[in-house]
Design a protein around this motif. Structure first.
Motif, PDB file in Angstrom:
ATOM      1  N   ALA A   1      15.683  31.077   9.504  1.00 46.22           N
ATOM      2  CA  ALA A   1      16.772  30.553  10.332  1.00 46.22           C
ATOM      3  C   ALA A   1      17.412  29.327   9.705  1.00 46.22           C
ATOM      4  N   LEU A   2      16.590  28.424   9.167  1.00 43.95           N
ATOM      5  CA  LEU A   2      17.153  27.194   8.608  1.00 43.95           C
ATOM      6  C   LEU A   2      17.901  27.469   7.302  1.00 43.95           C
TER       7      LEU A   2
ATOM      8  N   ALA B   1      12.004  22.839  15.681  1.00 44.60           N
ATOM      9  CA  ALA B   1      10.776  23.612  15.857  1.00 44.60           C
ATOM     10  C   ALA B   1       9.786  23.312  14.742  1.00 44.60           C
TER      11      ALA B   1
ATOM     12  N   THR C   1      15.439  31.528  15.155  1.00 38.18           N
ATOM     13  CA  THR C   1      14.216  30.769  14.834  1.00 38.18           C
ATOM     14  C   THR C   1      12.979  31.452  15.380  1.00 38.18           C
ATOM     15  N   ASP C   2      13.037  31.892  16.640  1.00 35.76           N
ATOM     16  CA  ASP C   2      11.875  32.540  17.254  1.00 35.76           C
ATOM     17  C   ASP C   2      11.692  33.974  16.763  1.00 35.76           C
TER      18      ASP C   2
ATOM     19  N   ARG D   1      11.104  30.032  11.119  1.00 33.21           N
ATOM     20  CA  ARG D   1      11.810  28.772  10.893  1.00 33.21           C
ATOM     21  C   ARG D   1      12.551  28.752   9.556  1.00 33.21           C
ATOM     22  N   ARG D   2      11.891  29.203   8.508  1.00 33.74           N
ATOM     23  CA  ARG D   2      12.489  29.130   7.166  1.00 33.74           C
ATOM     24  C   ARG D   2      13.716  30.028   7.060  1.00 33.74           C
TER      25      ARG D   2
ATOM     26  N   ARG E   1       6.022  29.471  11.997  1.00 38.48           N
ATOM     27  CA  ARG E   1       6.157  30.258  13.224  1.00 38.48           C
ATOM     28  C   ARG E   1       4.775  30.712  13.693  1.00 38.48           C
TER      29      ARG E   1
ATOM     30  N   ALA F   1      15.719  25.379  14.333  1.00 38.19           N
ATOM     31  CA  ALA F   1      14.636  25.623  13.387  1.00 38.19           C
ATOM     32  C   ALA F   1      14.048  24.312  12.892  1.00 38.19           C
TER      33      ALA F   1
ATOM     34  N   GLU G   1       6.115  28.712   6.178  1.00 42.80           N
ATOM     35  CA  GLU G   1       6.523  29.187   7.491  1.00 42.80           C
ATOM     36  C   GLU G   1       5.522  28.713   8.545  1.00 42.80           C
TER      37      GLU G   1
ATOM     38  N   GLY H   1      20.998  29.996  16.912  1.00 44.62           N
ATOM     39  CA  GLY H   1      19.976  29.501  16.000  1.00 44.62           C
ATOM     40  C   GLY H   1      18.591  29.523  16.613  1.00 44.62           C
TER      41      GLY H   1
ATOM     42  N   GLY I   1      12.266  27.683  19.429  1.00 47.33           N
ATOM     43  CA  GLY I   1      13.631  27.846  18.948  1.00 47.33           C
ATOM     44  C   GLY I   1      14.610  27.975  20.099  1.00 47.33           C
TER      45      GLY I   1
END
Length: 420
Positions: free
Chosen positions: A94-95, A138, A86-87, A91-92, A205, A135, A203, A82, A347
């Motif tokens: 991955a989650l 983060a 995430t990275d 974030r969106r 990131r 995520a 997002e 995960g 992440g």
């Protein structure tokens, strides 16, 4: 026009209370908080999984242990994977992707019948169970100022425990009417959480210019402060998991039933739900390593009390003491990782933290059951010693964490605008 309530009126005092404890946090955080509450309210499968395998699928006891171990292996992989997602993808993605994958694995497990299918679905459940967590953490680090992160992570913990406490009661009620409903409710809660974040959270990131340090897990493992901190978390995780792995067995040795164990563990939820809102907003001024060490010491005290307990009230007192430590530990652990992690690697840093928890959870039943075979007192005093070791280690690590945090804050601080 109705006048605003005065600061001394009951409504005014309530407004001040809420503002101090929950005010000033961004809207994205509250979407995440609400989604977490929904997700935890539906988290009914894991606590009842062994009963499902035994009563519905007629899996032998020894084989149930093997399937649960496979789930545990998957969970160790879950957060590092995960963290990478995430990275790499944001974030969106991955989650939401993690939540939808978790929903799919729950439904697959609920419909699996053969042993190979149950084992495969169990592994998939373990892998997807915590894909979302790096995520989510983060997102908090991205959107919440550093000074408010301890309070924010504490409020997330409160949401988790509030939802899970209700889920335990509701799950037991639904299980009597058929286990398939548990899988559908849990899967639906996962989907709602993921889609809520996808639709309502932008997002966060960082852009390439904002990420600072780049790299992969090799970069994270080269961070000695983070690696040492992960080792401290493993020590505490081994102790933390004994509440589920060996405490019911130890209580049974004293002739206490499963109902008494359930009542004792309910004390944990009550303490977390009542205490966190009272102290979470007060922790920010204190050094996080000292707060964490204090939490470990309280956990040591609780485990020492368990060593001397033989009746339900004594076990409940012990759980109450270590639950106070749990409030402190979970409030600052994620905040320390947020302080240590460069924006572009948040992440992966949280993935390493999750792997530390998963490793401790894998060790816990293996070590705990062997120590319990020697004697209950040996087990709980060993747990107390591990907590004291974790506290001393964290205090020794504190200067390095503070230095690393200050260095990272300076590296990622925005450049002053040129005067024209």
């Amino acid at each position: 026009m109705t006048p605003a309530p005065s600061a001394t009126s009951p409504a005014g005092r309530l407004r001040t209370l809420v503002t101090v404890r929950a005010g000033g946090l961004p809207g994205a955080f509250w979407v995440l908080w609400s989604g977490t509450l929904v997700n935890r309210l539906g988290a009914m499968v894991s606590p009842f999984l062994s009963l499902y395998l035994s009563q519905v699928r007629d899996v032998p006891l020894g084989t149930i242990g093997g399937i649960l171990a496979i789930v545990g292996v998957g969970s160790v992989i879950s957060q590092p994977l995960g963290g990478f997602l995430t990275d790499r993808f944001g974030r969106r993605v991955a989650l939401t992707g993690g939540m939808l994958a978790n929903a799919g694995s729950l439904l697959a497990l609920g419909h699996a019948q053969s042993l190979p299918a149950l084992t495969t679905a169990g592994f998939a459940l373990g892998v997807t169970l915590d894909l979302f967590r790096p995520a989510a953490q983060a997102l908090v680090a991205d959107t919440v100022p550093a000074a408010d992160r301890t309070r924010a992570f504490g409020l997330l913990l409160w949401s988790v425990n509030l939802g899970f406490s209700a889920a335990m009661v509701l799950g037991g009620h639904l299980a009597t009417r058929g286990f398939s409903l548990l899988f559908w409710v849990d899967a639906a809660a996962c989907a709602v959480f993921g889609l809520l974040v996808w639709c309502a959270v932008p997002e966060t990131r960082p852009t390439a210019a904002e990420r600072g340090t780049t790299g992969g897990y090799g970069t994270v493992l080269a961070d000695r402060a983070m690696l040492a901190f992960a080792g401290v978390v493993v020590l505490y995780a081994v102790v933390f998991q004994q509440a589920f792995a060996t405490l019911p067995l130890a209580m049974a040795r004293h002739g206490l039933s499963g109902d008494v164990y359930g009542t004792v563990m309910a004390v944990n939820g009550v303490v977390l739900i009542l205490v966190q809102p009272l102290i979470g907003h007060r922790l920010a001024p204190f050094d996080k390593s000292r707060v964490l060490a204090t939490g470990f010491v309280l956990a040591a005290g609780g485990n020492t009390l368990v060593a001397a307990a033989s009746a339900g009230p004594a076990f409940a007192l012990a759980v109450a003491v270590w639950s106070l430590g749990e409030v402190l530990v979970f409030a600052v652990t994620a905040a320390i990782v947020a302080d240590l992690s460069p924006p572009g690697l948040r992440g992966r840093y949280n993935g390493l933290l999750g792997m530390a928890w998963g490793t401790g959870f894998l060790i816990a039943p293996l070590a705990g059951t062997r120590l319990l075979a020697v004697g209950s007192t040996v087990l709980w005093l060993s747990c107390a010693a591990l907590c004291v070791t974790a506290a001393l280690s964290q205090l020794a690590l504190g200067p390095a964490i503070r230095k690393r945090t200050a260095q990272l804050a300076q590296e990622t601080a925005p450049l002053p605008k040129a005067v024209t």
